[in-house]
Every structure is written in structure tokens, then in C-alpha cells.
Design an enzyme around this catalytic site. Structure first.
Site, PDB file in Angstrom:
ATOM      1  N   VAL A 114       3.555 -48.448  68.170  1.00  0.00           N
ATOM      2  CA  VAL A 114       2.303 -47.909  67.639  1.00  0.00           C
ATOM      3  C   VAL A 114       1.261 -47.925  68.749  1.00  0.00           C
ATOM      4  O   VAL A 114       1.090 -48.942  69.433  1.00  0.00           O
ATOM      5  CB  VAL A 114       1.804 -48.742  66.447  1.00  0.00           C
ATOM      6  CG1 VAL A 114       0.455 -48.204  65.945  1.00  0.00           C
ATOM      7  CG2 VAL A 114       2.831 -48.763  65.321  1.00  0.00           C
ATOM      8  N   CYS A 115       0.573 -46.811  68.939  1.00  0.00           N
ATOM      9  CA  CYS A 115      -0.544 -46.762  69.880  1.00  0.00           C
ATOM     10  C   CYS A 115      -0.029 -47.166  71.280  1.00  0.00           C
ATOM     11  O   CYS A 115       1.028 -46.723  71.711  1.00  0.00           O
ATOM     12  CB  CYS A 115      -1.654 -47.675  69.369  1.00  0.00           C
ATOM     13  SG  CYS A 115      -3.263 -47.516  70.150  1.00  0.00           S
ATOM     14  N   THR A 116      -0.746 -48.032  71.979  1.00  0.00           N
ATOM     15  CA  THR A 116      -0.322 -48.426  73.320  1.00  0.00           C
ATOM     16  C   THR A 116       0.823 -49.432  73.311  1.00  0.00           C
ATOM     17  O   THR A 116       1.285 -49.843  74.382  1.00  0.00           O
ATOM     18  CB  THR A 116      -1.502 -49.001  74.121  1.00  0.00           C
ATOM     19  OG1 THR A 116      -2.138 -50.031  73.364  1.00  0.00           O
ATOM     20  CG2 THR A 116      -2.516 -47.908  74.447  1.00  0.00           C
TER      21      THR A 116
END
Length: 213
Positions: A114-116
Site C-alpha cells: 500500500v502506498c510507499t
């Protein structure tokens, strides 16, 4: 699956983004195979927070929480989920942590970022030769760091075989719902979204407009 619960390990670390892991945690935990028995039956997913130790962890926004298991004691997961947040910068330099992601991800049936958190998957070599995405602010960072990854900028959630990655922060909810659909089908995922009162737009287009490149 054979009727047993699906083991999900969510990695957490100092300065993790709260919604990055709470979003998919809520979606997976709220899943039911029979909505009529929501109060009687548990989720088919058993979700655990795994960390270097079981001391309280402070998220990037200050909220503190307790992990369930240490990395060394974490049961082998069917799904490894890695969130992002400001703490990813320090985590990328943690060789032991990256090694755990590499080894655990290689054994898991499904790996999610998720995300970074996708940057940590890339550092662990789990995105090599694959399509993936991350937070819109970090797309160029991913391109520069992992030239062997095809960085997808226009999709909200990207699936490439057994690896699933998403855009930033709130997109973790959509990633959680996509995992539900992968294991149990779209109707179960949609029923979960309805229970959450979460609106899922049709299509998979990234939901923020990117600045001119």
C-alpha cells in the site's frame, strides 16, 4: 482454500501511515462469507500486525498501537501486506527488515503493498519485472529506484500475478477489497464494501489528477 482461515501478516514499523494498514485491516476483518451470519461467524481472514518487537508503535500521525507478533514469531502468512508512510525511509536501510520482507514474501501466496510500502517490496526484490504503483508523489521515486519495475501511474490498484500494489493511503481499503475478491469473488467484496458503507467507483482509474510531468 480448504476452509481454514487465511493468514494475513501486516508489517508495521515506526512512522507507518495509519490508514495504510488500518484500511486493509478493516476491510479484511469485516469480510464475511455469509452476511446473514455476520455476528455468528468470523472473517475468513486472520489478520495479524507484525513488528520487530511487540512494544507500542507510533504511527506517522502519532497514534500508538500494539503489534500482535514479532517478525520472528509471525506464522507463515498466505498474504504479506506492507504499508507505507514516512517510516519507509528508515526501513529501506534496515537490512534485517528488508530481508524478512524478501523471505516472507517469497513464501507467501500473495504479496501486497500500500502506498510507499511498494518501495519496500521493490527493495526486497519482490517487484522485479512486474507492474506496480505507489502514492502519486512517489511515482518518480519508484521509477528512479527500480528501473526493472513498470511503474503504473493511472491505476488505483495494480495486480501482477501474486503481487498487488495500490496508490496512496485510502487506496489501502480498495486493495483490501481487491484481496477479498481474489480469494472469494467480487460479490463478497462488494458485500464487504456495503457493510463498510464504502463507495467503490466503477473502473480502476487513479482518483487524483497527477501534476504535469
Amino acid at each position: 482454500m480448504d476452509g481454514r482461515r487465511i493468514e494475513v501478516a501486516i508489517l508495521v514499523f515506526p512512522d507507518v501511515e495509519l490508514l495504510d494498514f488500518c484500511g486493509p485491516y478493516e476491510a479484511l476483518s469485516a469480510c464475511r462469507l455469509d452476511e446473514a451470519k455476520r455476528r455468528e461467524e468470523p472473517s475468513p481472514f486472520r489478520v495479524r500486525l507484525a513488528a520487530a518487537n511487540v512494544d507500542p508503535v507510533a504511527s506517522a500521525n502519532g497514534a500508538r498501537f500494539l503489534p500482535d507478533v514479532t517478525l520472528g514469531d509471525c506464522p507463515a502468512p498466505d498474504v504479506l501486506l506492507v504499508p507505507g508512510g514516512w517510516g519507509v525511509r528508515a526501513a529501506l536501510d534496515d537490512e534485517a527488515l528488508v530481508g524478512w520482507i524478501r523471505d516472507t514474501g517469497a513464501r507467501a501466496g500473495t504479496v501486497a503493498g500500500v502506498c510507499t510500502g511498494s518501495m519496500l517490496l521493490g527493495k526486497a526484490g519482490l517487484l522485479a519485472g512486474r507492474r506496480a504503483t505507489t502514492h502519486w508523489r512517489s511515482l518518480d521515486w519508484m521509477r528512479a529506484s527500480y528501473p526493472d519495475v513498470t511503474v503504473v501511474s493511472d491505476q488505483h490498484v495494480v495486480e501482477d500475478g501474486d503481487v498487488v500494489t495500490s496508490a496512496g493511503i485510502s487506496a489501502g481499503i480498495d486493495l483490501g477489497l481487491r484481496l477479498i475478491a481474489r480469494f472469494f469473488g467480487e460479490p463478497v467484496a462488494q458485500a464487504t464494501a456495503r457493510h463498510l458503507e464504502y463507495f467503490c467507483p466503477e473502473g480502476n482509474k487513479r482518483r487524483v489528477q497527477l501534476p504535469p510531468h
